[in-house]
Design a protein around this motif. Structure first.
Motif, PDB file in Angstrom:
ATOM      1  N   CYS A 126      -3.063  -3.953  -1.323  1.00 13.89           N
ATOM      2  CA  CYS A 126      -4.067  -3.123  -2.260  1.00 13.89           C
ATOM      3  C   CYS A 126      -3.295  -3.668  -3.569  1.00 13.89           C
ATOM      4  O   CYS A 126      -3.885  -3.411  -4.738  1.00 13.89           O
ATOM      5  CB  CYS A 126      -4.045  -1.748  -2.183  1.00 13.89           C
ATOM      6  SG  CYS A 126      -2.551  -0.940  -2.033  1.00 13.89           S
ATOM      7  N   ALA A 170      -5.891  -3.140   1.809  1.00 12.72           N
ATOM      8  CA  ALA A 170      -6.884  -3.072   0.847  1.00 12.72           C
ATOM      9  C   ALA A 170      -8.235  -2.612   1.035  1.00 12.72           C
ATOM     10  O   ALA A 170      -8.547  -1.654   0.410  1.00 12.72           O
ATOM     11  CB  ALA A 170      -7.039  -4.511   0.022  1.00 12.72           C
ATOM     12  N   TYR A 193      -1.452   5.128  -2.418  1.00 18.01           N
ATOM     13  CA  TYR A 193      -2.128   4.002  -2.178  1.00 18.01           C
ATOM     14  C   TYR A 193      -3.512   4.092  -3.036  1.00 18.01           C
ATOM     15  O   TYR A 193      -3.888   3.769  -4.191  1.00 18.01           O
ATOM     16  CB  TYR A 193      -2.403   3.510  -0.910  1.00 18.01           C
ATOM     17  CG  TYR A 193      -1.250   2.633  -0.472  1.00 18.01           C
ATOM     18  CD1 TYR A 193      -0.318   1.968  -1.151  1.00 18.01           C
ATOM     19  CD2 TYR A 193      -0.874   3.205   0.943  1.00 18.01           C
ATOM     20  CE1 TYR A 193       0.769   1.149  -0.506  1.00 18.01           C
ATOM     21  CE2 TYR A 193       0.444   2.784   1.391  1.00 18.01           C
ATOM     22  CZ  TYR A 193       1.155   1.694   0.782  1.00 18.01           C
ATOM     23  OH  TYR A 193       2.105   1.172   1.489  1.00 18.01           O
TER      24      TYR A 193
END
Length: 262
Positions: A98, A177, A210
């Motif tokens: 990500c 991601a 994240y």
């Protein structure tokens, strides 16, 4: 209905990203990208990579393992393209993290990047470190969504315009991601305001943090910087630098017409 201005929503992208980044690396990369856009007057991948590498040599942190290894190889003298390919091989093809999505939202803020060019800019930026196109595709989705929201498209309309869908659950809290974007969309959709969305995402994400970075950037584009309370930024030790970059990028949106926020 959100009555913030395009300038307010543009500023919200980078300052919201700072609010969501509790570990400190993504905002340092994003602000370097923003400063490159400002100082070069446009998207210059070579300049952006040079700024990332200077930071790496000065003691970068929280870049994610893929970017860290790529920068390590580049700093040792390997060419960028070769380094990215080497990392993809070393990681057995698992380079869809990500970090590009985290660092690239300033691209959506630069009004001189045409809507039709934004996708390729995001993918090119992602390829500076990540070989897997999934990383670039997610970065593209994040930038498309932030751009639509800056332009005044309402949340539901922006989601449809970008070909996205709101998930029923946040899913996993890892760094792949697509999982990070899924969780971010869930929390921004369910949040009644910026603070509520961010707090729920922080509880979900844990120490790896994240999805809150994307919740901050996307939520900032949705609700505007005026919706971000100062307490949410108390941890950011480069806030003055972030604010200066956000202010500079937002100026071009001063007279932009508002989209349909109904």
């Amino acid at each position: 209905m959100n009555e913030s201005s395009a300038m307010d929503r543009c500023r919200g992208v980078l300052i919201g990203l700072a609010a969501g980044d509790r570990n400190g690396g993504p905002i340092r990369m994003a602000v370097r990208l923003a400063e490159s856009l400002i100082e070069c007057g446009g998207f210059n991948p070579r300049d952006i990579l040079e700024r990332y590498l200077r930071w790496w040599r000065d003691g970068a942190f929280d870049t994610g393992p893929v970017s860290a290894r790529a920068f390590e190889l580049m700093a040792a003298g390997m060419g960028a393209a070769e380094a990215v390919a080497r990392v993809h091989s070393e990681f057995e093809g698992k380079t869809a993290g990500c970090n590009p999505a985290h660092r690239s939202p300033p691209l959506a803020m630069l009004a001189s990047i045409a809507d039709d060019d934004l996708d390729e800019c995001a993918r090119t930026e992602a390829r500076l470190t990540h070989h897997d196109p999934v990383a670039g595709n997610v970065a593209t989705s994040v930038n498309q969504l932030c751009r639509s929201l800056i332009q005044g498209v309402a949340w539901e309309g922006a989601i449809r315009q970008c070909g996205l869908a709101i998930p029923e659950t946040p899913g996993h809290n890892g760094g792949f991601a697509p999982d990070v974007l899924r969780a971010a969309l869930f929390f921004v959709d369910k949040g009644t305001d910026f603070g509520a969305a961010l707090e729920r995402s922080l509880s979900f994400a844990g120490g790896a943090n994240y999805c809150p970075v994307l919740v901050g950037a996307i939520g900032g584009a949705r609700w505007g910087v005026s919706a971000i309370r100062p307490a949410a930024l108390a941890h950011c030790d480069i806030l003055a630098r972030v604010t200066a970059a956000a202010d500079a990028l937002s100026c071009a949106w001063r007279h932009e017409p508002e989209g349909d926020r109904g």
